[in-house]
Design an enzyme around this catalytic site. Structure first.
Site, mmCIF file in Angstrom:
data_model
loop_
_atom_site.group_PDB
_atom_site.id
_atom_site.type_symbol
_atom_site.label_atom_id
_atom_site.label_comp_id
_atom_site.label_asym_id
_atom_site.label_seq_id
_atom_site.Cartn_x
_atom_site.Cartn_y
_atom_site.Cartn_z
ATOM 1 C CE LYS A 100 -9.592 4.347 -6.379
ATOM 2 N NZ LYS A 100 -9.166 2.947 -6.684
ATOM 3 C CB SER A 112 -13.100 -1.937 -5.371
ATOM 4 O OG SER A 112 -12.901 -2.792 -6.353
ATOM 5 C CG HIS A 151 -11.232 1.494 -2.344
ATOM 6 N ND1 HIS A 151 -11.925 2.335 -2.806
ATOM 7 C CD2 HIS A 151 -10.985 0.369 -3.244
ATOM 8 C CE1 HIS A 151 -11.815 2.041 -4.401
ATOM 9 N NE2 HIS A 151 -11.312 0.922 -4.428
#
Ligand SMILES: *Cc1c(COP(=O)(O)O)cnc(C)c1O
Length: 394
Positions: A244, A185, A213
């Protein structure tokens, strides 16, 4: 006996210490939906934001908002109870089936957040006397999951397969769990997953991959980091987050059917919490459809990443090698990093400064994140400003 300090005074003085060290965190109030062209309560005029993890630009996508409204019309707001009592709705069930199929696993379990998924899964898999092998720069939620499990936490240097192999070989723990971010991250690099899986199989260990991610971004159709490498194995447990790239909120864990059944029975952060609003699960079904059909967004995102990397050759400041939308620019010194972030802010550009302990000492950085909602011109605005600031010695 000396009088103990008033606990509130203690907190006041600790906050003052944070202030003095320049480490007191404050939240900025955003007054627009999540998008690059942002407004903040504490400043006049627009700011161009490079800080969200909304990699596909779905957070403020109207189709997603509409799905949430339709979900609310069908289900109302709350779920009323935890999943094991009476809070598990057809919308949750449909979402889990869709997610499992999407990432090619037998089954999936929907959690309220990624943090809760990590702290719930790890203690269900290992306990006292067992061992967890963790990359040194893993996300904080994986560290907390390890601590909650009471297993021994053995950290290995970032992406160092040889060091991990030595630690696995030296361990006599009955159960072993390897945990890693899929995409790191704060660094943006991708874990060496084929090598990690080979080690997990050789040492009969679980491999838990946190793809916060990568889900939506990597692999065919955005199926994530395992699909990116074409990996499948009963040893694999996949965790993807939905706040996300998916543009909403929540997370899921996917794996073998028996593993998911075990989590339903043993994962405390799943069992002892109220089910997320079913309307949200409804919106997430639409988010998965959008992700699957977002090749154009991913292609545009790749073009933005290439543009930034091509444009940002600086003398002192270093972009870390990353092909993902996380593009960290290492400046090094804490104060200089903060000064650059503030100078960007003065120019209407919002890029967060990340300092120790979130990153190693001397490696303070700007964490630039790109989104398919950015334009090439917006990336150019950022690179031009950074070049000017570096030349000026900001
Ligand atoms: C954001 C993040 C999480 C937590 O997910 P939430 O859904 O935001 O709670 C977990 N792991 C990693 C690597 C993350 O970046």
């Amino acid at each position: 006996m000396a009088e103990r300090p008033d606990p509130l005074d203690e907190i006041r003085s600790s906050l003052a210490d944070l202030d003095a060290a320049g480490l007191r965190r404050r939240r900025r109030i955003v007054t627009t939906p999540c998008r690059p062209d942002t407004r903040l309560a504490d400043r006049d005029g627009p700011v161009l934001a490079f800080c969200s993890n909304d990699y596909l630009g779905l957070a403020a996508e109207s189709a997603l908002g509409q799905a949430l409204q339709a979900g609310a019309a069908r289900w109302g707001c709350g779920s009323g109870a935890s999943h094991l009592v009476s809070g598990h709705y057809a919308a949750h069930e449909a979402l889990e089936a869709r997610l499992a199929g999407f990432v090619g696993m037998e089954d999936a379990l929907y959690f309220s957040t990624g943090y809760m998924a990590n702290i719930g899964v790890m203690p269900a898999l290992v306990g006292r006397g067992d061992a967890i092998f963790a990359d040194k720069v893993n996300h904080a939620s994986l560290v907390d999951g390890a601590l909650l499990s009471r297993a021994e936490l053995i950290r290995y240097p970032h992406c160092d397969l040889a060091a991990l192999e030595a630690r696995l070989a030296a361990s006599t723990a009955p159960r072993k769990l390897i945990v890693t971010d899929g995409v790191f991250s704060m660094d943006g690099d991708i874990a060496p997953l084929p090598g990690l899986l080979a080690l997990a199989e050789a040492h009969r260990a679980w491999l838990l991959v946190d793809d916060a991610h990568g889900f939506g971004v990597l692999g065919p159709g955005g199926r994530g980091c395992l699909a990116h490498f074409g990996l499948a194995s009963p040893r694999l447990i996949y965790m993807g987050t939905l706040g996300k790239a998916a543009g909403a909120a929540g997370a899921f864990v996917a794996g073998q059917g028996e593993v998911i059944d075990w989590l339903i029975n043993r994962s405390r952060s799943y069992i002892f919490t109220t089910g997320a609003p079913p309307a949200l699960a409804e919106a997430l079904l639409t988010a998965v459809d959008l992700i699957e059909h977002s090749d154009a967004r991913r292609t545009h995102l790749d073009a933005l990443i290439a543009r930034l990397k091509a444009g940002l050759h600086l003398k002192r400041w270093q972009l870390l090698p990353s092909d993902t939308p996380i593009q960290p620019l290492v400046i090094g010194d804490n104060h200089e990093t903060l000064a650059v972030s503030r100078a960007l802010d003065a120019e209407g550009l919002w890029v967060p400064a990340i300092r120790p302990p979130t990153v190693p000492k001397g490696a303070a950085r700007l964490r630039i994140t790109l989104s398919a909602a950015h334009s090439l011109e917006q990336v150019d605005r950022l690179t031009d400003a950074l070049k000017r600031l570096e030349a000026r010695g900001a």
